[in-house]
Design a protein around this motif. Sequence first.
Motif, PDB file in Angstrom:
ATOM      1  N   PHE A 222      98.281   8.555 117.711  1.00 21.79           N
ATOM      2  CA  PHE A 222      97.885   8.414 116.303  1.00 21.79           C
ATOM      3  C   PHE A 222      97.603   9.781 115.680  1.00 21.79           C
ATOM      4  O   PHE A 222      97.879  10.005 114.497  1.00 21.79           O
ATOM      5  N   GLN A 223      97.051  10.696 116.477  1.00 21.08           N
ATOM      6  CA  GLN A 223      96.761  12.033 115.976  1.00 21.08           C
ATOM      7  C   GLN A 223      98.030  12.800 115.609  1.00 21.08           C
ATOM      8  O   GLN A 223      97.988  13.758 114.831  1.00 21.08           O
ATOM      9  N   LYS A 224      99.157  12.386 116.148  1.00 16.02           N
ATOM     10  CA  LYS A 224     100.432  13.077 115.907  1.00 16.02           C
ATOM     11  C   LYS A 224     101.223  12.477 114.751  1.00 16.02           C
ATOM     12  O   LYS A 224     102.283  12.982 114.400  1.00 16.02           O
ATOM     13  N   VAL A 225     100.704  11.381 114.192  1.00 19.34           N
ATOM     14  CA  VAL A 225     101.408  10.741 113.069  1.00 19.34           C
ATOM     15  C   VAL A 225     101.286  11.633 111.839  1.00 19.34           C
ATOM     16  O   VAL A 225     100.188  12.003 111.430  1.00 19.34           O
TER      17      VAL A 225
ATOM     18  N   GLU B 114      90.863   0.513 127.893  1.00 19.54           N
ATOM     19  CA  GLU B 114      90.403   1.831 127.458  1.00 19.54           C
ATOM     20  C   GLU B 114      91.513   2.866 127.595  1.00 19.54           C
ATOM     21  O   GLU B 114      91.634   3.780 126.758  1.00 19.54           O
ATOM     22  N   ASN B 115      92.351   2.735 128.614  1.00 21.91           N
ATOM     23  CA  ASN B 115      93.491   3.647 128.784  1.00 21.91           C
ATOM     24  C   ASN B 115      94.508   3.460 127.662  1.00 21.91           C
ATOM     25  O   ASN B 115      95.068   4.436 127.147  1.00 21.91           O
ATOM     26  N   ILE B 116      94.759   2.209 127.298  1.00 19.94           N
ATOM     27  CA  ILE B 116      95.679   1.925 126.194  1.00 19.94           C
ATOM     28  C   ILE B 116      95.161   2.558 124.908  1.00 19.94           C
ATOM     29  O   ILE B 116      95.915   3.227 124.178  1.00 19.94           O
ATOM     30  N   ILE B 117      93.883   2.343 124.629  1.00 18.44           N
ATOM     31  CA  ILE B 117      93.294   2.874 123.395  1.00 18.44           C
ATOM     32  C   ILE B 117      93.367   4.400 123.368  1.00 18.44           C
ATOM     33  O   ILE B 117      93.677   5.006 122.333  1.00 18.44           O
ATOM     34  N   ALA B 118      93.094   5.034 124.494  1.00 15.60           N
ATOM     35  CA  ALA B 118      93.149   6.497 124.566  1.00 15.60           C
ATOM     36  C   ALA B 118      94.561   7.013 124.308  1.00 15.60           C
ATOM     37  O   ALA B 118      94.754   7.996 123.578  1.00 15.60           O
ATOM     38  N   LEU B 119      95.553   6.343 124.886  1.00 13.65           N
ATOM     39  CA  LEU B 119      96.947   6.734 124.651  1.00 13.65           C
ATOM     40  C   LEU B 119      97.326   6.556 123.192  1.00 13.65           C
ATOM     41  O   LEU B 119      97.964   7.427 122.583  1.00 13.65           O
TER      42      LEU B 119
ATOM     43  N   TRP C 246      87.383   7.728 114.997  1.00 13.81           N
ATOM     44  CA  TRP C 246      87.576   7.242 116.360  1.00 13.81           C
ATOM     45  C   TRP C 246      86.834   5.936 116.602  1.00 13.81           C
ATOM     46  O   TRP C 246      87.357   5.021 117.237  1.00 13.81           O
ATOM     47  N   LYS C 247      85.607   5.830 116.075  1.00 13.49           N
ATOM     48  CA  LYS C 247      84.792   4.639 116.339  1.00 13.49           C
ATOM     49  C   LYS C 247      85.469   3.375 115.824  1.00 13.49           C
ATOM     50  O   LYS C 247      85.583   2.376 116.550  1.00 13.49           O
ATOM     51  N   THR C 248      85.918   3.400 114.576  1.00 15.89           N
ATOM     52  CA  THR C 248      86.563   2.218 114.006  1.00 15.89           C
ATOM     53  C   THR C 248      87.870   1.907 114.719  1.00 15.89           C
ATOM     54  O   THR C 248      88.159   0.738 115.023  1.00 15.89           O
ATOM     55  N   PHE C 249      88.653   2.942 114.996  1.00 18.33           N
ATOM     56  CA  PHE C 249      89.912   2.749 115.717  1.00 18.33           C
ATOM     57  C   PHE C 249      89.662   2.058 117.055  1.00 18.33           C
ATOM     58  O   PHE C 249      90.333   1.087 117.409  1.00 18.33           O
TER      59      PHE C 249
ATOM     60  N   ARG D 203      90.229  -2.382 120.539  1.00 17.34           N
ATOM     61  CA  ARG D 203      89.624  -3.097 121.664  1.00 17.34           C
ATOM     62  C   ARG D 203      89.496  -4.589 121.351  1.00 17.34           C
ATOM     63  O   ARG D 203      89.738  -5.431 122.213  1.00 17.34           O
ATOM     64  N   SER D 204      89.132  -4.909 120.118  1.00 12.61           N
ATOM     65  CA  SER D 204      88.987  -6.315 119.722  1.00 12.61           C
ATOM     66  C   SER D 204      90.291  -7.067 119.897  1.00 12.61           C
ATOM     67  O   SER D 204      90.300  -8.236 120.300  1.00 12.61           O
ATOM     68  N   GLN D 205      91.399  -6.403 119.594  1.00 17.22           N
ATOM     69  CA  GLN D 205      92.705  -7.033 119.763  1.00 17.22           C
ATOM     70  C   GLN D 205      93.056  -7.209 121.237  1.00 17.22           C
ATOM     71  O   GLN D 205      93.426  -8.300 121.676  1.00 17.22           O
ATOM     72  N   PHE D 206      92.932  -6.139 121.998  1.00 12.98           N
ATOM     73  CA  PHE D 206      93.391  -6.189 123.392  1.00 12.98           C
ATOM     74  C   PHE D 206      92.499  -7.060 124.277  1.00 12.98           C
ATOM     75  O   PHE D 206      92.966  -7.601 125.282  1.00 12.98           O
ATOM     76  N   LEU D 207      91.224  -7.188 123.910  1.00 11.63           N
ATOM     77  CA  LEU D 207      90.345  -8.086 124.665  1.00 11.63           C
ATOM     78  C   LEU D 207      90.795  -9.535 124.567  1.00 11.63           C
ATOM     79  O   LEU D 207      90.508 -10.347 125.450  1.00 11.63           O
ATOM     80  N   ALA D 208      91.500  -9.859 123.488  1.00 11.01           N
ATOM     81  CA  ALA D 208      91.985 -11.227 123.294  1.00 11.01           C
ATOM     82  C   ALA D 208      93.233 -11.528 124.129  1.00 11.01           C
ATOM     83  O   ALA D 208      93.585 -12.684 124.320  1.00 11.01           O
ATOM     84  N   TRP D 209      93.890 -10.478 124.607  1.00 10.50           N
ATOM     85  CA  TRP D 209      95.126 -10.639 125.383  1.00 10.50           C
ATOM     86  C   TRP D 209      94.819 -10.944 126.840  1.00 10.50           C
ATOM     87  O   TRP D 209      93.725 -10.657 127.339  1.00 10.50           O
ATOM     88  N   ASN D 210      95.822 -11.480 127.544  1.00 14.03           N
ATOM     89  CA  ASN D 210      95.686 -11.610 128.992  1.00 14.03           C
ATOM     90  C   ASN D 210      96.130 -10.312 129.673  1.00 14.03           C
ATOM     91  O   ASN D 210      96.743  -9.434 129.044  1.00 14.03           O
ATOM     92  N   GLU D 211      95.821 -10.196 130.945  1.00 12.22           N
ATOM     93  CA  GLU D 211      96.067  -8.939 131.655  1.00 12.22           C
ATOM     94  C   GLU D 211      97.551  -8.605 131.752  1.00 12.22           C
ATOM     95  O   GLU D 211      97.940  -7.430 131.683  1.00 12.22           O
ATOM     96  N   GLU D 212      98.390  -9.615 131.880  1.00 13.15           N
ATOM     97  CA  GLU D 212      99.830  -9.377 131.977  1.00 13.15           C
ATOM     98  C   GLU D 212     100.357  -8.718 130.698  1.00 13.15           C
ATOM     99  O   GLU D 212     101.183  -7.800 130.745  1.00 13.15           O
TER     100      GLU D 212
END
Length: 203
Positions: A16-19, A6-11, A32-35, A40-49
């Motif tokens: 993204f707002q500055k692009v 959630e912190n990654i997504i918020a950052l 915001w909802k789709t983003f 989240r779907s991508q990062f949930l697939a990753w490991n914590e490292e």
Amino acid sequence: MNNLIENIIALEWDEFQKVNNEGGRTSCQNDWKTFQIMRRSQFLAWNEEMQESYHSDLVTTINNGRNLLTEKYARMMESTAPEKYQALKDKLPLITEEKKKLIERITQISIKWQEEFAREYPNISEQGRPIHADEDGPFTTSIETYERGELSTYSEKTLKLYNKFITQLLEENKNLSKIVVENTVREYGFASLDQAEKKIANT
């Protein structure tokens, strides 16, 4: 809830707002909802490292006055808008040969996974981006080009972790594209990929 994700997504959303887009803000910058769901779907697939390493990439570059989201979309323009890219490329950080090799290996594996997924779930696949870069255009960005653009913003450390991760998935005969899209359809309320595929086929 994974607070790191959630912190990654918020950052990312803040960046993204500055692009700055040539034609002004895009509709996705207001969605915001789709983003949130897609990232989240991508990062949930990753490991914590991997999550921790990419979070560090974001924090470091933000503190250094860079915007990885701006850089990501600029990199994509090499394929989608080559002439405009020529005016931007000298402002982008150089990519080392080691990073280029990692980016290309990961991208090529991702394309194969996407092709496999499209054969198994054609209706879901048709809802998204085209797969190959030769389908790019001024208003169309393929999965291949998006993937290459995003990977180019990762640090070498994150890329090495990503490369190790996908190598492990290959050994386990798992498809990362399928894992990510399964996360996505679940975020939209479907119980499974099969359920989503049938729903789309019947609409």
